[in-house]
Write a protein that holds these residues in place. Sequence first.
Motif, mmCIF file in Angstrom:
data_model
loop_
_atom_site.group_PDB
_atom_site.id
_atom_site.type_symbol
_atom_site.label_atom_id
_atom_site.label_comp_id
_atom_site.label_asym_id
_atom_site.label_seq_id
_atom_site.Cartn_x
_atom_site.Cartn_y
_atom_site.Cartn_z
ATOM 1 N N ALA A 692 0.825 -1.206 0.000
ATOM 2 C CA ALA A 692 0.000 0.000 0.000
ATOM 3 C C ALA A 692 0.863 1.261 0.000
ATOM 4 O O ALA A 692 0.370 2.349 0.268
ATOM 5 N N SER A 693 2.144 1.111 -0.278
ATOM 6 C CA SER A 693 3.100 2.239 -0.269
ATOM 7 C C SER A 693 3.088 2.952 1.075
ATOM 8 O O SER A 693 3.219 4.171 1.134
ATOM 9 N N ILE A 754 -0.461 5.135 -5.130
ATOM 10 C CA ILE A 754 -1.526 4.294 -4.587
ATOM 11 C C ILE A 754 -2.235 3.556 -5.722
ATOM 12 O O ILE A 754 -2.575 2.386 -5.593
ATOM 13 N N GLN A 755 -2.415 4.247 -6.849
ATOM 14 C CA GLN A 755 -3.084 3.602 -7.984
ATOM 15 C C GLN A 755 -2.353 2.332 -8.388
ATOM 16 O O GLN A 755 -2.963 1.339 -8.751
ATOM 17 N N GLN A 756 -1.031 2.394 -8.339
ATOM 18 C CA GLN A 756 -0.274 1.195 -8.702
ATOM 19 C C GLN A 756 -0.524 0.073 -7.705
ATOM 20 O O GLN A 756 -0.693 -1.078 -8.098
ATOM 21 N N ASN B 23 7.828 6.749 -8.796
ATOM 22 C CA ASN B 23 7.438 8.135 -8.589
ATOM 23 C C ASN B 23 7.527 8.956 -9.874
ATOM 24 O O ASN B 23 6.889 9.983 -10.015
ATOM 25 N N GLU B 24 8.411 8.481 -10.788
ATOM 26 C CA GLU B 24 8.587 9.262 -12.013
ATOM 27 C C GLU B 24 7.653 8.797 -13.117
ATOM 28 O O GLU B 24 7.566 9.395 -14.170
ATOM 29 N N GLU B 25 6.994 7.708 -12.904
ATOM 30 C CA GLU B 25 6.092 7.155 -13.928
ATOM 31 C C GLU B 25 4.890 8.064 -14.120
ATOM 32 O O GLU B 25 4.190 8.375 -13.169
ATOM 33 N N PRO B 26 4.653 8.509 -15.359
ATOM 34 C CA PRO B 26 3.461 9.335 -15.544
ATOM 35 C C PRO B 26 2.206 8.497 -15.359
ATOM 36 O O PRO B 26 2.210 7.306 -15.638
ATOM 37 N N ALA B 27 1.158 9.144 -14.918
ATOM 38 C CA ALA B 27 -0.088 8.430 -14.643
ATOM 39 C C ALA B 27 -0.660 7.837 -15.902
ATOM 40 O O ALA B 27 -0.585 8.436 -16.962
ATOM 41 N N GLY B 28 -1.218 6.682 -15.741
ATOM 42 C CA GLY B 28 -1.976 6.143 -16.856
ATOM 43 C C GLY B 28 -1.170 5.291 -17.794
ATOM 44 O O GLY B 28 -1.687 4.355 -18.367
ATOM 45 N N GLU B 29 0.126 5.548 -17.973
ATOM 46 C CA GLU B 29 0.882 4.753 -18.921
ATOM 47 C C GLU B 29 1.430 3.530 -18.207
ATOM 48 O O GLU B 29 2.627 3.376 -17.985
ATOM 49 N N GLU B 33 3.815 -5.462 -17.536
ATOM 50 C CA GLU B 33 5.015 -6.153 -17.046
ATOM 51 C C GLU B 33 5.766 -5.301 -16.048
ATOM 52 O O GLU B 33 6.215 -5.757 -14.998
ATOM 53 N N LYS B 34 5.903 -4.035 -16.448
ATOM 54 C CA LYS B 34 6.618 -3.092 -15.590
ATOM 55 C C LYS B 34 5.885 -2.994 -14.249
ATOM 56 O O LYS B 34 6.503 -2.994 -13.189
ATOM 57 N N LEU B 35 4.588 -2.933 -14.374
ATOM 58 C CA LEU B 35 3.752 -2.805 -13.181
ATOM 59 C C LEU B 35 3.988 -3.992 -12.249
ATOM 60 O O LEU B 35 4.173 -3.833 -11.049
ATOM 61 N N GLU B 36 4.010 -5.156 -12.873
ATOM 62 C CA GLU B 36 4.205 -6.359 -12.051
ATOM 63 C C GLU B 36 5.570 -6.350 -11.389
ATOM 64 O O GLU B 36 5.714 -6.699 -10.229
ATOM 65 N N GLN B 37 6.569 -5.923 -12.173
ATOM 66 C CA GLN B 37 7.912 -5.860 -11.629
ATOM 67 C C GLN B 37 7.949 -4.901 -10.445
ATOM 68 O O GLN B 37 8.493 -5.205 -9.382
ATOM 69 N N GLN B 38 7.312 -3.751 -10.656
ATOM 70 C CA GLN B 38 7.292 -2.752 -9.581
ATOM 71 C C GLN B 38 6.547 -3.283 -8.367
ATOM 72 O O GLN B 38 6.964 -3.094 -7.232
#
Lengths: 824, 207
Positions: A692-693, A754-756, B23-29, B33-38
Amino acid sequence: MKQLPGSLRQELAREGVQDNSISAVCETDLDETERLVHGWVCLAGDTLWICRSLDTGHQTFFFSRKGEDRLAMKVARHQARDLEKVEEGEQTWQVDAVPVSHLGELSLRQQGRIGQLYLPGKDGRVLAFFTAGYMADMLQLVQAVKRQREPDHLPDERPGGMQEKRPDRKPGGTPGERPDRKPGGTPEKRPDRRPGGTPEQRFAQPDLSAGREPEGEEVPGRRPAGADNRHYMVRLLSYFRSQLPLVALSGLCYLLIAGLNIVWPYLNGTVLYDKVLAKDPAFLEALHLPQGGFAYALILVAVAMFVTELVQLFIRHVKAFAGARIVNRMSNEMKKDIFRKLEELSLNFFQNSQTGGLMVRVQQDADTVADFFSSDFPDVFIQGFTFITTAAVMLGLQWKLALVSLVAVPVVAWVSIKLKTRMHSLFGQRNRSNRRLTGLLNDTITGVRVVKAFGQEEQVKKSFDMRNQKVQKSEMDIVGYQNRFTALYTFAQRLVTLLVWAMGAWLVLEQNAMPYGLLITFASYVTQLNGPMEFLSRAFRRYEECMNSAGRMFEILDAVPQVKEPEKPVTLPQVRGHIELRNVEFGYIPNVPVFQDLSLDVPAGTTLGIVGRSGAGKSTLVNLISRLYDVWSGEILIDGVDIRQLSTAQLHGQVAMVSQETYIFMGTVAENIAYAKPDASMKEIIRAAKLASAHDFICKLPQGYDTVIGSSGASLSGGERQRLSIARAILADPCVLILDEATASVDTQTEQEIQQSLAWLSRNRTTLSIAHRLSTLRDADRLIVIEHGRIVEEGTHRELLDKKGTFYQLKELQTKALAMKGLE
Amino acid sequence: MAPGMGGSPPGRRRPGDFVPQRNEEPAGELDLEKLEQQSRDMMELHMLNRDNAEFRENSGGFLDLSYNGRVYEDVQVVRMFPFSRPDEYLSVRESGDQAAEIGVIENLPRDFDGPGEEAVRHQLALRYFLPAIRKIYNVRQEMGCVYFDVETDYGRCQFAFRSNSNAVTRISESRVMIQDLDNNCFEIPDIRKLTAGEQKKLDVYLT
């Protein structure tokens, strides 16, 4: 069908209408000038009879205001009907006949709180006026008229698509399938069913006369019907059942004390004066003492008096100990019961009650009741026993003097009983003013930010002073009322003492009818009678105070939760999370549905985005799925099982909500995260926080996961609180996740973080997401757009944008607004 | 536990590369895979123990960590549960403002020994300097501040905190912690062991 009053039946019979020809009736309560006039509309054969009472003196008028008032309304109506039954003989009626063939499209409409039965069109006119509570009955009557006019008519073919038969409303019951519903498929669009549409639809509301039983309602602020003081007393006494040995010990102590109370004046008066000091030789003989040994006798009497006093002291100590223990336990039990009940009650109850008031109930009322049982209730026995034995002994010793001593007792008792009723209302008044004061304190302290921000300190001070004065006044009223009685009691007591001395002296001196020692004994007994007399003077007052509190306490204990636990809950071995809403109808206020005929299907493991303007019903929808409220009609299914059949434990274990309102309970950070899963290991808690960051900011707190937060602990920012509540949901590991504007209170960067977490969390999990920022819903499998309680659009993000409908408009508006702020 | 919480095997990704890219990832994009890694990075707890990590106190008295072949200098050791589990769940973090987590020591005496454990303990003792109050000489309240004059296991001292500031926290029924105006912490291990007079002085500030 409701019963027409006898006088009206006679009147109709004179018009040639037979009882058995009447197929539908509905009461009305207004005339065209909005005066309260009792009336009826009856359908008999092919004629509609509009009947109006010509007597207006005894009308009873009830508005349907809120759900919780419905029971009261029903009870009151019922009473009103009884009243009418009594007076019906005097009623005269004016009846007008309207042939059904002339009725055209007979319609209903509502103007504010007043409903009208009217004929539209050029020669249209209003046939009857009534208040909103009769709308449901009137709707049935209109349907009956329509059936009469067009016997072959099928309800769903009608313009306006009225439901012929309302679904079964029994709580927990399964409503009948609608014939037009495609099983498993998407519900048919019903563009004609707008809440602002025809009145028939607007008033398709929970039926007051049929359906939900009154006992299914929560009734705050009202005495349960049929409950009286005796009934409360019996229930209160049941709290002693678990501590019978202590009660028995306590009772024994009271008896011993009362017995010793009788012995003491006898030793002090008759024995000391008439036997020892008057040198009665028979007394020495009885004690087997040598002749002239009165000094020994005196020592013996003194020792006996000392021992009596000592024993009494010891018994009093035991009694106090037992009493305190019993009452403490009783008070604890009562508080526990009230608290448990409060936890069981559904959200409605709390939304309709003042928090301060509830706090007073849990704390003060239980204490007041326990206090009565600790000090006054045992007195009933001790004083009663003392009174009876003292009076008996006095009557035995010297009946004339005894009668004089007892002359004031009936007067005091009579005045006490007279005062009782007034006292009850005074105590009620004091409690209400106390409750208002507590409510204000609660409001001002929790809302101190708003008070200060708007500079309302002075205003708050003023209203505090006002309420405080009311508390003071109500206290003074009680004291004033009590003082009147205290004065009377003191006067009676003094008068009796004087009379006893006067008459005793006369008997001793003139009549020589009794010895001097007996007079001393009598005087002691009169003093002893003051105990029961004083008790009488306060017993009723304390009893009323206790019953007043008990009434309020039992009101909570007797409230039936609107959202009920099923008797035989169905347990799903494995919840997949397939959610289905079938023809759901729900609203917060009677007559004003938020949803009508809402159907929705969310396959397991998919994400549904819910979009709509403020007040469209998005949060209501998710509240219904988590069963914070029950639907009026229709059903909500999880994996094919009605949620009303699932145990609340299973339901709430499987449906977790992260909402815009986060609440942090008093406790450590770790306890707050583990709120839904108290047995979670530290590792699980840390992992949930990481997801949850929240882990990093928690580690930066000086006391880490041990930091005490909540009402009196460290304060967290909105984003931090939000992340804790997400961690709570992650740890709960629900099958259905509800995100109700979960990121509404955080900044854009935190929102992205949080969205992530949320995106990860919602994978392979049925997720219902309401988001303020529409762009965050683009990954949802399906989106629905709700307007006025209806689904107006649905599809994927792309599809809805291509459709260029409501969603497109909302999205455009938001993009522009954000672009202006330079955010997107 | 949520699905996937088991995580990837340790060492699959170098934790030294653990940079806050999200933190640097723009919203929405969001790339799946990246998401899962993160997500994996976010959720993963890198457990440190004597087999994969070594702590050493450097010449400046700071703590260095070698972990998975990489050396981190001046690391911080943070107690996640300073009161309830002082020797468990220690978060080892990089130096600097970001203070990204390198790993977690689940149980210090179990997972480390010898000079490594000593070095960590020394760091903890510095970070969590917590004098225990043995005796309260005087407590007075002036101008909204409360002044304490106490005897601690480190010697006699005076400190102050703002009244109505929740400076006195009850950690358990008998254990109390006091945080002063300079964020120094003092502990009363057992208030029941104080004299009645001392308890009376403290009572009004207890929550």
